[in-house]
Design a protein around this motif. Structure first.
Motif: not given
Ligand code: GLA
Length: 404
Positions: A333, A322, A328
């Motif tokens: 998430d 991320r 991401s």
């Protein structure tokens, strides 16, 4: 079981309708995969740690006496496709599923004289564009089918390499993970896979570990929009390595990611990288070397039955993907967060990212709680959708051709 009865019956009927008699004589089946850890490492020569799934692509087929391929897909949206095999096949439109079959045919034809193609009814139950390698399963299933009808055999490692090269036909500079695990998967095992040459270390999955795969429902088309972002990452990694090596502090250090990760302590690598690189290149480098190191730690955790340790490594992998690798998304998430909050020991995005799926590790007794929480907090508050949102992965055997 070669194939679920409903799917096999459906394929038989579809085949008869489209290609008549004689009946098909072979079934080629290739699994999708979920990667547990080691993400965006394969094309940097570092290991991955996936398992083959109980979801697969199946070709019910009959050999032909000429070098043509005819296909009909059980999913009507994908329709029929036909082409002549050669070592220079004009692709279908970008993103077309038939290109994965053409990819296999062209690559094989560049190595061997292929006299025979096949007629096939095709069915897949790997969720599409979800980071679970439906496309590589399509390619590998076709590759094995073509080899069988032409009487060809290759050692597994060569086949894995050939399949990885074949997929470049679709224009993605991918690593070899998806093809290697689809061909080499093993029931009840996850596999640490190294590349160039392909080497596999099957690792038995502790009986009470469950990997819950859940789909963001955001398509991550490998041959579409995400392609450029993916290819950009591969270029950035190469450039980061070149600059790292050119820095005086790196004098005398080995020159590949593999040798660096295996020969130099991680803190030292990161310290030198801090001097040699900045911005995006530093981020990419940091992800690649730290993720590379996590794979071996994860294997040790699996061997030792240390689920909590494995989960922590998955969490660290997700943070790195991320923050540093920037692959991401809000949805990924969120899935990861819900899984952790409801009892998973660790969770991360899986596959290339930019959408697709997350994977969470939980103990058998906690799996239902995690599944329920994902339904309640993610899927129930979304517009209705088609297909399957989440499932528990079952480590499965690799691709194979069956005689019927
Ligand atoms: C895609 C590629 C793989 C691998 C992953 C990221 O799935 O096909 O080779 O690079 O992304 O780990």
């Amino acid at each position: 079981m070669i194939l679920e009865p409903e799917r096999l019956d459906g394929l038989r009927a579809l085949f008869a309708q489209n290609f008549g008699l004689p009946s098909p004589s072979l079934l080629s089946r290739a699994p999708g995969r979920v990667n547990l850890i080691g993400e965006h490492t394969d094309y940097n020569g570092l290991p991955v740690f996936p398992m083959a799934l109980q979801r697969n692509v199946a070709y019910l087929l009959r050999p032909r006496t000429d070098a043509r391929v005819r296909l009909v897909n059980r999913d009507r949206r994908y329709g029929t496709r036909e082409f002549a095999i050669s070592d220079a096949i004009e692709p279908f439109a970008q993103g077309d599923w038939g290109n994965y079959v053409k990819a296999a045919a062209q690559k094989l034809a560049s190595r061997f004289e292929l006299r025979c193609g096949f007629d096939a009814a095709v069915d897949g139950n790997v969720p599409l564009a979800a980071g679970l390698s439906s496309s590589s399963a399509t390619l590998v299933g076709a590759l094995l089918a073509l080899m069988r009808v032409n009487g060809l055999e290759l050692p597994l490692a060569e086949l894995q390499e050939l399949a990885a090269q074949a997929e470049r036909y679709v224009g993605v500079a991918g690593g070899g993970m998806d093809q290697a695990i689809s061909l080499g998967g093993r029931a009840q095992h996850a596999l640490v896979i190294d590349f160039a040459p392909v080497r596999m270390q099957p690792t038995r999955m502790p009986g009470d570990w469950r990997f819950v795969v859940s789909n963001t429902l955001v398509m991550a088309e490998k041959s579409g929009a995400a392609r450029e972002a993916y290819n950009a990452r591969t270029r950035e990694c190469r450039e980061a390595l070149e600059r790292f090596r050119a820095h005086p502090d790196a004098a005398g250090l080995p020159d590949s990611y593999y040798a660096l990760v295996h020969g130099v302590a991680l803190p030292r690598l990161l310290e030198i990288a801090g001097h040699a690189l900045g911005g995006v290149l530093l981020q990419r480098f940091r992800h690649v070397v730290s993720e590379g190191a996590r794979v071996e730690q994860a294997r040790q955790a699996m061997l030792g039955g240390d689920a909590a340790g494995f989960g922590r490594l998955m969490d660290a992998s997700h943070a790195s993907l991320r923050e540093d690798y920037e692959v991401s998304s809000t949805e990924l998430d969120l899935l990861v967060e819900i899984a952790r909050e409801s009892g998973a020991l660790g969770a991360r995005l899986t596959g290339a990212g930019f959408g697709g799926c997350s994977v969470a590790l939980c103990l058998a007794d906690d799996a239902q709680r995690v599944v329920d929480a994902l339904h309640r907090r993610y899927y129930a508050v979304r517009p209705p959708f088609e297909g399957e949102a989440l499932f528990v992965a079952e480590a499965s055997d690799g691709a194979r051709v069956f005689e019927l």
